[in-house]
Design a protein around this motif. Structure first.
Motif, PDB file in Angstrom:
ATOM      1  N   VAL A 110       0.761  -1.241  -0.139  1.00 19.83           N
ATOM      2  CA  VAL A 110       0.054  -0.167   0.019  1.00 19.83           C
ATOM      3  C   VAL A 110       0.849   1.295   0.060  1.00 19.83           C
ATOM      4  CG1 VAL A 110      -1.879  -1.323   1.214  1.00 19.83           C
ATOM      5  CG2 VAL A 110      -0.253  -0.106   2.380  1.00 19.83           C
ATOM      6  N   ALA A 111       2.024   1.194   0.710  1.00 20.15           N
ATOM      7  CA  ALA A 111       3.087   2.378   0.528  1.00 20.15           C
ATOM      8  C   ALA A 111       4.482   2.120   0.723  1.00 20.15           C
ATOM      9  CB  ALA A 111       2.390   3.124   1.830  1.00 20.15           C
ATOM     10  N   TYR A 112       5.311   3.090   0.273  1.00 20.43           N
ATOM     11  CA  TYR A 112       6.681   2.828   0.236  1.00 20.43           C
ATOM     12  C   TYR A 112       7.414   4.196   0.806  1.00 20.43           C
ATOM     13  CZ  TYR A 112      11.398   2.881  -1.611  1.00 20.43           C
ATOM     14  OH  TYR A 112      12.854   2.934  -1.719  1.00 20.43           O
ATOM     15  N   THR A 113       8.154   3.793   1.928  1.00 22.81           N
ATOM     16  CA  THR A 113       8.759   4.997   2.726  1.00 22.81           C
ATOM     17  C   THR A 113      10.209   4.795   2.453  1.00 22.81           C
ATOM     18  OG1 THR A 113       7.114   5.516   3.954  1.00 22.81           O
ATOM     19  CG2 THR A 113       9.064   6.164   4.908  1.00 22.81           C
ATOM     20  N   PRO A 114      10.989   5.491   1.551  1.00 26.98           N
ATOM     21  CA  PRO A 114      12.345   5.431   1.482  1.00 26.98           C
ATOM     22  C   PRO A 114      13.027   6.237   2.447  1.00 26.98           C
ATOM     23  CG  PRO A 114      11.751   6.807  -0.284  1.00 26.98           C
ATOM     24  CD  PRO A 114      10.413   6.279   0.347  1.00 26.98           C
ATOM     25  N   VAL A 115      14.061   6.094   3.171  1.00 24.52           N
ATOM     26  CA  VAL A 115      14.614   6.718   4.501  1.00 24.52           C
ATOM     27  C   VAL A 115      16.145   6.920   3.753  1.00 24.52           C
ATOM     28  CG1 VAL A 115      15.155   7.041   6.811  1.00 24.52           C
ATOM     29  CG2 VAL A 115      13.243   5.613   5.970  1.00 24.52           C
ATOM     30  N   THR A 125      15.040   8.402  -6.896  1.00 19.43           N
ATOM     31  CA  THR A 125      14.340   7.222  -6.555  1.00 19.43           C
ATOM     32  C   THR A 125      12.878   7.300  -6.490  1.00 19.43           C
ATOM     33  OG1 THR A 125      16.186   6.498  -5.398  1.00 19.43           O
ATOM     34  CG2 THR A 125      14.463   5.190  -5.203  1.00 19.43           C
ATOM     35  N   THR A 126      12.036   8.299  -5.710  1.00 19.43           N
ATOM     36  CA  THR A 126      10.934   8.362  -5.358  1.00 19.43           C
ATOM     37  C   THR A 126      10.238   8.920  -6.735  1.00 19.43           C
ATOM     38  OG1 THR A 126      11.393   8.987  -3.270  1.00 19.43           O
ATOM     39  CG2 THR A 126       9.188   9.393  -4.210  1.00 19.43           C
ATOM     40  N   THR A 127      10.786   9.646  -7.651  1.00 22.11           N
ATOM     41  CA  THR A 127      10.208  10.263  -8.932  1.00 22.11           C
ATOM     42  C   THR A 127       9.950   9.012  -9.723  1.00 22.11           C
ATOM     43  OG1 THR A 127      10.889  12.374  -8.455  1.00 22.11           O
ATOM     44  CG2 THR A 127      10.252  11.865 -10.549  1.00 22.11           C
ATOM     45  N   GLY A 128      11.035   8.108  -9.821  1.00 25.23           N
ATOM     46  CA  GLY A 128      11.004   7.302 -10.703  1.00 25.23           C
ATOM     47  C   GLY A 128      10.207   6.067 -10.292  1.00 25.23           C
ATOM     48  N   LEU A 129       9.784   5.762  -9.147  1.00 25.49           N
ATOM     49  CA  LEU A 129       9.244   4.657  -8.635  1.00 25.49           C
ATOM     50  C   LEU A 129       7.592   5.105  -8.770  1.00 25.49           C
ATOM     51  CD1 LEU A 129      11.189   3.584  -5.377  1.00 25.49           C
ATOM     52  CD2 LEU A 129      10.845   2.307  -7.750  1.00 25.49           C
ATOM     53  N   SER A 131       6.150   6.739 -11.258  1.00 25.08           N
ATOM     54  CA  SER A 131       5.693   6.472 -12.626  1.00 25.08           C
ATOM     55  C   SER A 131       5.486   5.026 -12.811  1.00 25.08           C
ATOM     56  CB  SER A 131       6.543   6.686 -13.614  1.00 25.08           C
ATOM     57  OG  SER A 131       7.813   6.356 -13.613  1.00 25.08           O
ATOM     58  N   THR A 132       6.353   4.163 -12.116  1.00 22.80           N
ATOM     59  CA  THR A 132       6.196   2.529 -12.236  1.00 22.80           C
ATOM     60  C   THR A 132       5.306   1.889 -11.434  1.00 22.80           C
ATOM     61  OG1 THR A 132       8.654   2.531 -12.714  1.00 22.80           O
ATOM     62  CG2 THR A 132       7.720   0.517 -12.111  1.00 22.80           C
ATOM     63  N   PHE A 133       4.891   2.653 -10.164  1.00 21.46           N
ATOM     64  CA  PHE A 133       4.109   1.965  -9.359  1.00 21.46           C
ATOM     65  C   PHE A 133       3.068   2.998  -8.842  1.00 21.46           C
ATOM     66  CE2 PHE A 133       8.085  -0.357  -8.524  1.00 21.46           C
ATOM     67  CZ  PHE A 133       7.661  -1.438  -8.754  1.00 21.46           C
ATOM     68  N   PRO A 134       2.241   3.401  -9.672  1.00 23.24           N
ATOM     69  CA  PRO A 134       1.278   4.395  -9.516  1.00 23.24           C
ATOM     70  C   PRO A 134       0.187   4.271  -8.420  1.00 23.24           C
ATOM     71  CG  PRO A 134       0.707   3.427 -11.451  1.00 23.24           C
ATOM     72  CD  PRO A 134       1.945   2.934 -11.078  1.00 23.24           C
ATOM     73  N   PHE A 135       0.058   3.078  -8.056  1.00 25.02           N
ATOM     74  CA  PHE A 135      -1.035   2.710  -7.010  1.00 25.02           C
ATOM     75  C   PHE A 135      -0.598   2.308  -5.515  1.00 25.02           C
ATOM     76  CE2 PHE A 135      -3.134   1.803 -11.014  1.00 25.02           C
ATOM     77  CZ  PHE A 135      -4.200   2.626 -10.849  1.00 25.02           C
ATOM     78  N   ILE A 136       0.895   2.761  -5.414  1.00 26.31           N
ATOM     79  CA  ILE A 136       1.527   2.623  -4.181  1.00 26.31           C
ATOM     80  C   ILE A 136       1.721   4.078  -3.818  1.00 26.31           C
ATOM     81  CG2 ILE A 136       3.536   1.653  -3.104  1.00 26.31           C
ATOM     82  CD1 ILE A 136       3.827  -0.456  -5.099  1.00 26.31           C
ATOM     83  N   GLU A 137       1.626   4.473  -2.589  1.00 23.93           N
ATOM     84  CA  GLU A 137       1.811   5.732  -1.970  1.00 23.93           C
ATOM     85  C   GLU A 137       3.006   5.848  -1.835  1.00 23.93           C
ATOM     86  OE1 GLU A 137      -0.311   8.661   1.227  1.00 23.93           O
ATOM     87  OE2 GLU A 137      -0.516   6.698   1.347  1.00 23.93           O
ATOM     88  N   MET A 138       3.823   6.989  -2.031  1.00 20.61           N
ATOM     89  CA  MET A 138       5.044   7.490  -1.867  1.00 20.61           C
ATOM     90  C   MET A 138       5.215   8.330  -0.786  1.00 20.61           C
ATOM     91  SD  MET A 138       6.854   5.377  -4.110  1.00 20.61           S
ATOM     92  CE  MET A 138       6.070   4.313  -5.210  1.00 20.61           C
ATOM     93  N   LEU A 139       5.920   8.023   0.395  1.00 21.18           N
ATOM     94  CA  LEU A 139       6.036   8.593   1.447  1.00 21.18           C
ATOM     95  C   LEU A 139       7.463   8.946   1.836  1.00 21.18           C
ATOM     96  CD1 LEU A 139       3.299   6.950   3.512  1.00 21.18           C
ATOM     97  CD2 LEU A 139       3.126   9.181   2.625  1.00 21.18           C
ATOM     98  N   PRO A 140       8.238   9.695   1.133  1.00 20.77           N
ATOM     99  CA  PRO A 140       9.604   9.823   1.214  1.00 20.77           C
ATOM    100  C   PRO A 140      10.169  10.449   2.495  1.00 20.77           C
ATOM    101  CG  PRO A 140       8.911  11.220  -0.351  1.00 20.77           C
ATOM    102  CD  PRO A 140       7.813  10.492  -0.138  1.00 20.77           C
TER     103      PRO A 140
END
Length: 326
Positions: A110-115, A125-129, A131-140
């Motif tokens: 459901v979500a991805y948090t890169p630290v 990294t976040t910008t690239g991901l 576009s690849t995974f539009p249905f995963i919320e990015m929370l950097p």
């Protein structure tokens, strides 16, 4: 079916980046010690991140390609063990190559948090991901993962937190530091979370040493770039021609130790203070521990974690360990 799922967009960046004077404090402290030392986390400015990616493509550097192959081979078992609807938290996002493998192989994360401590690496990294995974919320989160990091809350509830720490990066820390990192990880996981850790395994020392002394000299340039950064950001006057890269395997400690060695007697100035280097004096800049099966299990246990699953490549060069809270 996907049309019925709200399409998450990237939430605001959580900026917990350490203050700029933290670098100066660490450098002054490290140069005042004997032997001199500088934390390896400062390798990763923009150029350092580029050089590390180049290192991973060198023929001697087996770690990345073996770990990627292992992830591919074991991804179905990893997905089974993690389950559906995870919030993935990655310590140090890097290029995102292994992240893509994981997010693609897991079941509906459901979500991805890169630290990540490097803002440029984090943004890329976040910008690239996205576009690849539009249905995963990015929370950097821009932060030093060696310190306490609060986890952002995803809009969709996660069934489990999965901390991803690939690349054998844990091996860059001393035993006590690694226990502290794993303990902080344990708090993020809660009662039912999991952590997927990449570890480099003990093997032929010649094979290990070659990985940190590539023939093209990329690792040497990466190590010396640390001095370029200090000169640029702190106004130091390190002479790059006065130092050389040195990495050697210390069998008794089970680790690579990387140094910058002074080629002559010289004096370096940092924030108005002078530091003398003798000829052949070595300044430590990195550890890279290599683990045995039992040694890593004991390390995890010291942080309140147990090995739930373990996978090695066919040659037993590299391993993935899935940890659970005890």
């Amino acid at each position: 079916m996907n049309a019925a799922i709200p399409r998450p967009r990237m939430s605001s960046l959580t900026d917990l980046q350490p203050p700029a004077d933290g670098l100066l404090e660490d450098v002054l402290s490290g140069l005042s010690r004997s032997p001199k030392r500088i934390p390896s986390k400062y390798f990763y400015d923009h150029r350092g991140s580029e050089l590390f990616e180049a290192i991973t493509r060198q023929p001697e550097y087996y770690l990345t390609r073996v770990e990627q192959a292992l992830l591919d081979a074991r991804m179905p078992a990893i997905a089974d063990a993690v389950g559906t609807g995870a919030h993935v938290v990655e310590y140090g996002s890097g290029s995102g190559r292994k992240t893509r493998q994981l997010l693609r192989g897991l079941r509906a994360p459901v979500a991805y948090t890169p630290v990540e401590i490097s803002p440029t690496a984090l943004e890329a990294t976040t910008t690239g991901l996205m576009s690849t995974f539009p249905f995963i919320e990015m929370l950097p989160v821009c932060a030093d993962f060696t310190r306490s990091v609060p986890l952002p809350r995803a809009k969709r509830p996660a069934r489990r937190t999965l901390v991803f720490f690939p690349g054998s990066t844990l091996g860059n820390f001393t035993h006590d530091e690694a226990v502290d990192i794993l303990t902080g990880m344990r708090h993020i996981l809660g009662q039912d979370g999991r952590a997927l850790i990449g570890i480099d395994l003990q093997k032929d020392p010649a094979l290990i040493e070659a990985a940190y002394n590539d023939a093209a000299g990329v690792t040497a340039e990466f190590t010396l770039n640390l001095l370029v950064r200090l000169n640029r950001e702190l106004g130091c006057d390190f002479d790059l021609a006065g130092f050389r890269h040195c990495a050697r395997y210390v069998r008794e400690q089970g680790r690579i130790e990387t140094f910058l060695v002074s080629l002559r007697a010289q004096e370096v100035h940092v924030a108005g203070r002078a530091f003398r280097f003798g000829q052949d004096e070595a300044m430590r800049v990195e550890y890279s521990h290599k683990y045995s099966r039992g040694g890593f299990a004991a390390l995890a246990a010291a942080a309140g974690l147990a090995v739930a699953e373990e996978w090695n490549d066919p040659k037993d060069w590299f391993g993935l360990r899935l940890l659970r809270p005890v």
